[in-house]
Design a protein around this motif. Structure first.
Motif, PDB file in Angstrom:
ATOM      1  N   THR A  22       0.696  -1.525  -0.103  1.00  0.00           N
ATOM      2  CA  THR A  22       0.457   0.092   0.078  1.00  0.00           C
ATOM      3  C   THR A  22       0.705   0.795  -0.277  1.00  0.00           C
ATOM      4  O   THR A  22       1.892   1.117   0.411  1.00  0.00           O
ATOM      5  CB  THR A  22      -1.103  -0.262   1.295  1.00  0.00           C
ATOM      6  N   VAL A 132      -1.199   7.073   7.133  1.00  0.00           N
ATOM      7  CA  VAL A 132      -2.552   7.237   6.282  1.00  0.00           C
ATOM      8  C   VAL A 132      -1.644   6.342   5.314  1.00  0.00           C
ATOM      9  O   VAL A 132      -1.032   7.097   4.094  1.00  0.00           O
ATOM     10  CB  VAL A 132      -3.438   7.765   5.528  1.00  0.00           C
ATOM     11  N   LEU A 133      -2.834   4.937   5.162  1.00  0.00           N
ATOM     12  CA  LEU A 133      -2.033   4.462   3.919  1.00  0.00           C
ATOM     13  C   LEU A 133      -3.524   4.221   2.905  1.00  0.00           C
ATOM     14  O   LEU A 133      -4.477   4.298   3.402  1.00  0.00           O
ATOM     15  CB  LEU A 133      -2.357   2.517   4.622  1.00  0.00           C
ATOM     16  N   TYR A 134      -2.553   4.049   1.700  1.00  0.00           N
ATOM     17  CA  TYR A 134      -4.185   4.516   0.962  1.00  0.00           C
ATOM     18  C   TYR A 134      -3.749   3.058  -0.342  1.00  0.00           C
ATOM     19  O   TYR A 134      -2.641   3.117  -0.579  1.00  0.00           O
ATOM     20  CB  TYR A 134      -3.954   5.831   0.409  1.00  0.00           C
ATOM     21  N   PRO A 135      -4.514   2.373  -0.792  1.00  0.00           N
ATOM     22  CA  PRO A 135      -4.408   1.080  -1.322  1.00  0.00           C
ATOM     23  C   PRO A 135      -3.867   1.132  -3.016  1.00  0.00           C
ATOM     24  O   PRO A 135      -3.104   0.480  -3.641  1.00  0.00           O
ATOM     25  CB  PRO A 135      -5.128  -0.051  -1.095  1.00  0.00           C
ATOM     26  N   GLU A 139      -6.719   6.914  -5.297  1.00  0.00           N
ATOM     27  CA  GLU A 139      -7.177   7.163  -4.195  1.00  0.00           C
ATOM     28  C   GLU A 139      -5.745   8.581  -3.156  1.00  0.00           C
ATOM     29  O   GLU A 139      -6.092   9.533  -2.805  1.00  0.00           O
ATOM     30  CB  GLU A 139      -6.844   6.575  -2.265  1.00  0.00           C
TER      31      GLU A 139
END
Lengths: 264, 264, 264, 264
Positions: A22, A132-135, A139
């Motif tokens: 991610t 913050v993780l974004y896949p 996003e």
């Protein structure tokens, strides 16, 4: 060995790995910078010296951490994108968030006198950070669009507000009242009709925020390198990169199409 | 409103609250300080100026964050105990670990010239931080005992090592070999028989590390206060505190019995 | 109200949301099923009744939880894919993992007498569950490929092993020794040359495992529906689906190309 | 080996250890049991058969998992306390919560016909589970007090409500209206003056809920054991325990003072 019987306390340290595969966005914000900018008499609506210092610290951070592939800053906040496959500090959350925030802070304080030579620091400034993780790529695009849209909204407001105060002679209370409930178009109109300011002519640094992009630097080969040396160099070398500061739109496709930021 | 359609990206920010009712220990460590101390020519085995700077930054941190009730430092690391019931930043892990690390770093860089006036910073130093939760008083006692035992082990080794090099004329390789496999008693013996150094006479700052304790400051009342003012003051006031630096044993009971550190 | 003063204990319940925008794979495994299958005299290498019960419980789970879009089972384990955008139980990890495992277990025990009518349950069987997040389609494809490759490896081994024992007259110790270090090709050869068994002729249920796919069921409209009713029905209705059991390859592209499993 | 190239998907399984040195409370709740009790025509306000089944499943769970030192149940929920130092499944959260919920569910379904022989299960019942960590004994006492206070409130309400309906001839709507805003004393008064029911005479099972405590069973030694055998037995044996069901107050000190539940 002395201390052995206490070592069990290490068992309370729990792992905090971030999900692999991610994108990490690391964002930092100035801590109580409203007060900090007052105390250090930052110019309104934007203090060029302070913004340049933010950019410089961010640039330093990206030079120190090659896994950061993009930075975006406005006011006292900065967001950084780490490449999806980064294994920085084994993706341990606390380690990453604390170290990056520490390094940025260190640069901010160390280079303060360079950018604000006439304004001694009255007390230690600090920042908070989060990850913050974004896949997915969508996003990430939307995250940075969100920040730049925010920059636009804040800067248009602040520019109009401080123009009303500084050039229009309003008190801050009056300026608040004047702007209450206005939409963008009305703020543009106030600027233009009352102060002959075309908002679009304002420095893009303020309107668009600061974008830090990493670009490859073509390595010059010394003429007298042997074939052996060349092979070795080729094998080893990650391409050298430099970090450039620009002030452009990152909401539309063009910025992303021209670069391979998300494919790293 | 511009930006509204991007706001969903905020949903990816996940909560990270730390379990209530537990002690937090926040520990920070210098990042690559082996290299950093070399580059800045720190004295061996201990650089008094650098240690004083660490203590000063830690003291500042405790003055800024009243929920920290104890600090312990050695070399380039510092541990801080937050009181069990703290609700600092709603106990959000990333917020706490990043902000505290940032503030400490900021102090370290800001006050560097005060403590090492002749040694300009060559590059920005940084620290990493982590938070470990401990449920009970026993674990807290053992945590700090663990760090102080570590201080003892490291300092005895380093003191003997550098005495062999600086006064004994050994190379660092030789000194390593001399000390390999030795127990504490043998290191003490080397110091005493070859260099007439009684380890116990060495400055407790180096042997015991730095302990920062918070003590209440009795508020002096101005003579001319009205009864009304006194009542008001009494109601509002958290007792003022100050942070004292001492170098004492924190493994045995005495230190803890004399203070109410864990009951806050 | 009675109890109010104790309610603070609810504050110790911490949130555990799973990252949005990622695929959840929920996998369950039989707990100590080696012993369980011995105690209940499961046929070797595969007990058709027990496998059918697993499939039936899994099918029930998928009928109860429409957000599960794919299931894959082998032996005493089953993996389920939830669609990327599921908001099942607000993506709370413990809630999801406990409820799904409970429901599957409940089906397994409830329908046991249907599938193994002559074998009373001697004690309560149980399963453990876990959730793993995957950010992208590639990882999901590879996850299920991993499980099916595992099915192949295990089943080829077990088939050969039990043929050696059941038809070849070897003890289990001898059969282990016979197979030690053999590669797939050699096991195939043992089956074929010694027992005239062509591994590829074995029931695909055993070789490929069980694949549960969800397909839409076209809704028949009663002839006498008014226009009003039709409109209403159209508006409300999620398409009805049914869950089919197949035993096919899910490693190659064909299975995925024929279905829109990952696009939901 | 086949499958090797897919094994990287295992790296997405993240660790989820629970903080050592804290008490775990594991609580399970019936999933949609309002509907479930309707469909299976549970007696109101309490169905003795269904409560006994809950207790039986809970007792089985505690016999299977010796690290559970206390259970408390009411209606369709049960809470279990694990001893502070348990290392069950290495304190992995998902493993514990899924396995315990699965085992309980399995018992519930398996023993259903024993406790409700005339009521076939119409569909598979399920439960959700969660784990909450508590650092100290006070919180554990308060947690169980919270649940028992809740039992009292619910049971008094339900008893009065169903008496109004079953003996008083009110509709459920009327009974709701009658009870709206009443305090405990008033409900007691309704029961006593209108129906000659002294609430305190009601079966403590309903008023106090179900308490499961573990007690040691003294091991009888066969007369003919050799000294050697005795020594060996002594060394190995954890004391055997049994799980007793009682219905008593667990809010006051007496229950806790008579047992060493929290010191294990």
């Amino acid at each position: 060995m002395a201390g052995t019987k206490y070592q069990y306390v290490k068992n309370f340290e729990l792992p905090d790995p971030l999900l692999p595969g991610t994108f990490m966005v690391y964002r930092l914000d100035g801590h109580s910078f409203h007060r900090f900018s007052d105390e250090h008499k930052f110019a309104k609506p934007n203090d060029l010296r302070a913004l340049r210092l933010m950019d410089h610290a961010a640039q330093n951070l990206m030079e120190e951490y090659p896994d950061i592939v993009l930075g975006f800053g406005e006011s006292d906040e900065y967001s950084f994108l780490l490449r999806k496959s980064t294994s920085l500090y084994n993706r341990r959350q606390s380690k990453i968030v604390s170290t990056l925030t520490s390094y940025f802070t260190s640069c901010y304080v160390l280079y303060w006198p360079t950018f604000l030579p006439d304004t001694p620091l009255r007390y230690p400034p600090s920042f908070d950070g989060r990850i913050v993780l974004y896949p997915g790529e969508k996003e990430i695009r939307d995250y940075f669009a969100w920040r730049q849209a925010d920059t636009h909204i804040n800067n248009l407001y602040n520019t109009t507000f401080w123009t009303l105060v500084q050039q229009g002679g309003e008190t801050t209370t009056q300026a608040h009242a004047t702007l209450k409930g206005t939409i963008s178009k009305e703020k543009n109109e106030i600027l233009f009709s009352r102060f002959q300011i075309n908002y679009n002519d304002i420095d893009p640094r303020y309107r668009k925020g600061s974008v830090l992009v990493r670009t490859e630097v073509p390595e010059e080969e010394p003429a007298d390198k042997t074939e052996q040396q060349k092979k070795k160099a080729k094998k080893k070398a990650k391409p050298r990169t430099k970090v450039d500061l620009i002030h452009c739109d990152i909401i539309k496709d063009q910025f992303w199409n021209e670069r391979r930021i998300l494919e790293q």
